[in-house]
Design a protein around this motif. Structure first.
Motif, PDB file in Angstrom:
ATOM      1  N   LEU A 276       0.829  -1.205   0.000  1.00 36.64           N
ATOM      2  CA  LEU A 276       0.000   0.000   0.000  1.00 36.64           C
ATOM      3  C   LEU A 276       0.863   1.255   0.000  1.00 36.64           C
ATOM      4  N   PHE A 277       1.924   1.262   0.796  1.00 35.00           N
ATOM      5  CA  PHE A 277       2.810   2.419   0.816  1.00 35.00           C
ATOM      6  C   PHE A 277       3.593   2.560  -0.486  1.00 35.00           C
ATOM      7  N   GLU A 278       3.837   1.436  -1.169  1.00 34.37           N
ATOM      8  CA  GLU A 278       4.521   1.472  -2.461  1.00 34.37           C
ATOM      9  C   GLU A 278       3.551   1.770  -3.603  1.00 34.37           C
ATOM     10  N   ARG A 279       2.289   1.951  -3.269  1.00 37.59           N
ATOM     11  CA  ARG A 279       1.220   2.246  -4.243  1.00 37.59           C
ATOM     12  C   ARG A 279       1.025   1.110  -5.238  1.00 37.59           C
ATOM     13  N   LYS A 280       1.107  -0.119  -4.745  1.00 39.38           N
ATOM     14  CA  LYS A 280       0.904  -1.289  -5.597  1.00 39.38           C
ATOM     15  C   LYS A 280      -0.578  -1.646  -5.622  1.00 39.38           C
ATOM     16  N   SER A 281      -0.963  -2.399  -6.625  1.00 48.13           N
ATOM     17  CA  SER A 281      -2.362  -2.777  -6.813  1.00 48.13           C
ATOM     18  C   SER A 281      -2.759  -3.939  -5.903  1.00 48.13           C
ATOM     19  N   TRP A 282      -4.061  -4.159  -5.797  1.00 49.51           N
ATOM     20  CA  TRP A 282      -4.544  -5.305  -5.031  1.00 49.51           C
ATOM     21  C   TRP A 282      -4.163  -6.616  -5.708  1.00 49.51           C
ATOM     22  N   LYS A 283      -4.042  -6.619  -7.032  1.00 45.88           N
ATOM     23  CA  LYS A 283      -3.567  -7.827  -7.712  1.00 45.88           C
ATOM     24  C   LYS A 283      -2.173  -8.184  -7.217  1.00 45.88           C
ATOM     25  N   TYR A 284      -1.306  -7.188  -7.150  1.00 43.60           N
ATOM     26  CA  TYR A 284       0.059  -7.377  -6.660  1.00 43.60           C
ATOM     27  C   TYR A 284       0.039  -7.928  -5.233  1.00 43.60           C
ATOM     28  N   ILE A 285      -0.759  -7.309  -4.382  1.00 47.47           N
ATOM     29  CA  ILE A 285      -0.849  -7.738  -2.981  1.00 47.47           C
ATOM     30  C   ILE A 285      -1.329  -9.173  -2.892  1.00 47.47           C
ATOM     31  N   LEU A 286      -2.385  -9.504  -3.611  1.00 42.94           N
ATOM     32  CA  LEU A 286      -2.963 -10.850  -3.527  1.00 42.94           C
ATOM     33  C   LEU A 286      -2.038 -11.915  -4.125  1.00 42.94           C
ATOM     34  N   ILE A 287      -1.304 -11.564  -5.160  1.00 45.67           N
ATOM     35  CA  ILE A 287      -0.351 -12.528  -5.731  1.00 45.67           C
ATOM     36  C   ILE A 287       0.731 -12.858  -4.709  1.00 45.67           C
ATOM     37  N   HIS A 288       1.333 -11.839  -4.105  1.00 49.78           N
ATOM     38  CA  HIS A 288       2.397 -12.080  -3.132  1.00 49.78           C
ATOM     39  C   HIS A 288       1.869 -12.725  -1.851  1.00 49.78           C
ATOM     40  N   ALA A 289       0.736 -12.237  -1.358  1.00 50.38           N
ATOM     41  CA  ALA A 289       0.173 -12.813  -0.136  1.00 50.38           C
ATOM     42  C   ALA A 289      -0.231 -14.266  -0.373  1.00 50.38           C
ATOM     43  N   GLY A 290      -0.811 -14.546  -1.526  1.00 52.48           N
ATOM     44  CA  GLY A 290      -1.177 -15.922  -1.857  1.00 52.48           C
ATOM     45  C   GLY A 290       0.039 -16.829  -1.885  1.00 52.48           C
ATOM     46  N   PHE A 291       1.138 -16.330  -2.462  1.00 56.25           N
ATOM     47  CA  PHE A 291       2.381 -17.093  -2.476  1.00 56.25           C
ATOM     48  C   PHE A 291       2.803 -17.445  -1.051  1.00 56.25           C
ATOM     49  N   TRP A 292       2.814 -16.443  -0.168  1.00 56.25           N
ATOM     50  CA  TRP A 292       3.273 -16.687   1.206  1.00 56.25           C
ATOM     51  C   TRP A 292       2.322 -17.582   1.981  1.00 56.25           C
ATOM     52  N   ILE A 293       1.031 -17.470   1.734  1.00 51.62           N
ATOM     53  CA  ILE A 293       0.079 -18.345   2.416  1.00 51.62           C
ATOM     54  C   ILE A 293       0.318 -19.798   2.011  1.00 51.62           C
ATOM     55  N   VAL A 294       0.446 -20.052   0.722  1.00 50.26           N
ATOM     56  CA  VAL A 294       0.699 -21.419   0.238  1.00 50.26           C
ATOM     57  C   VAL A 294       2.054 -21.921   0.740  1.00 50.26           C
ATOM     58  N   THR A 295       3.076 -21.087   0.626  1.00 47.73           N
ATOM     59  CA  THR A 295       4.422 -21.493   1.033  1.00 47.73           C
ATOM     60  C   THR A 295       4.501 -21.788   2.521  1.00 47.73           C
ATOM     61  N   LEU A 296       3.961 -20.906   3.349  1.00 46.27           N
ATOM     62  CA  LEU A 296       4.005 -21.122   4.796  1.00 46.27           C
ATOM     63  C   LEU A 296       3.159 -22.319   5.215  1.00 46.27           C
ATOM     64  N   THR A 297       2.085 -22.584   4.495  1.00 40.84           N
ATOM     65  CA  THR A 297       1.266 -23.771   4.787  1.00 40.84           C
ATOM     66  C   THR A 297       2.101 -25.022   4.579  1.00 40.84           C
ATOM     67  N   LEU A 298       2.796 -25.107   3.450  1.00 36.60           N
ATOM     68  CA  LEU A 298       3.640 -26.280   3.170  1.00 36.60           C
ATOM     69  C   LEU A 298       4.825 -26.358   4.131  1.00 36.60           C
ATOM     70  N   MET A 299       5.475 -25.242   4.363  1.00 37.54           N
ATOM     71  CA  MET A 299       6.618 -25.229   5.279  1.00 37.54           C
ATOM     72  C   MET A 299       6.194 -25.638   6.692  1.00 37.54           C
ATOM     73  N   GLY A 300       5.083 -25.101   7.157  1.00 42.47           N
ATOM     74  CA  GLY A 300       4.589 -25.455   8.490  1.00 42.47           C
ATOM     75  C   GLY A 300       4.289 -26.937   8.615  1.00 42.47           C
ATOM     76  N   GLY A 301       3.688 -27.503   7.574  1.00 40.49           N
ATOM     77  CA  GLY A 301       3.391 -28.936   7.583  1.00 40.49           C
ATOM     78  C   GLY A 301       4.646 -29.776   7.662  1.00 40.49           C
ATOM     79  N   ILE A 302       5.638 -29.426   6.873  1.00 37.89           N
ATOM     80  CA  ILE A 302       6.899 -30.189   6.867  1.00 37.89           C
ATOM     81  C   ILE A 302       7.610 -30.056   8.213  1.00 37.89           C
ATOM     82  N   VAL A 303       7.699 -28.834   8.718  1.00 38.34           N
ATOM     83  CA  VAL A 303       8.387 -28.603   9.979  1.00 38.34           C
ATOM     84  C   VAL A 303       7.715 -29.356  11.125  1.00 38.34           C
TER      85      VAL A 303
END
Length: 162
Positions: free
Chosen positions: A131-158
């Protein structure tokens, strides 16, 4: 409670594996490049050894935090002063670990905590910065979606294997 460092090393690879798929041009890569104002030519100029190497180091740091969030027995071990003091812990610690030592040590449980971490920690962090970088919601959702999926898998493995 012994730490399986191989599991942590494998979990840390998830950022690269998921990123390879997530940011592929046939998935979200084309939209991400457009929303980031990047071109393939600009992306080719990066030092990939540095980028992938530091990504892996940062991912290892994340696995350490995920251990504390997904493995609840870590709190009990910490209360007696950590592994060096387990042998001298009170009998109640041994009884607790006998009863609950492997409770909730599943991929499913870790994935739940990883998902919650992604949704309630990574998503807001990505959102605030974007938001401070003036990025779009598409940008936010793409990156947040990546981290949600990644952390879900990482948490499961750990949780299941560390």
């Amino acid at each position: 409670m012994e730490i399986n460092f191989i599991a942590l090393l494998v979990a840390a690879i998830m950022t690269l594996v998921v990123g390879f798929i997530w940011y592929h041009p046939k998935v979200f890569g084309t939209v991400w490049m457009r929303e980031s104002n990047l071109t393939e030519e600009v992306l080719r100029t990066g030092n990939m050894l540095k980028i992938f190497g530091l990504t892996y180091v940062f991912s290892l740091m994340i696995t350490i935090v995920l251990m504390a969030l997904t493995i609840h027995q870590s709190g009990a071990v910490g209360m007696v002063g950590g592994p060096p003091l387990i042998a001298s812990a009170k009998p109640s610690f041994a009884a607790f670990m006998a009863d609950y030592g492997t409770a909730y040590r599943t991929f499913k449980h870790g994935a739940l905590h990883g998902f919650i971490s992604g949704l309630f920690f990574a998503f807001p962090v990505v959102g605030i910065n974007s938001l401070f970088e003036r990025k779009s919601w598409k940008y936010i959702l793409i990156h947040a979606g990546f981290w949600i999926v990644t952390l879900t898998l990482m948490g499961g493995i750990v949780c299941a294997f560390a």
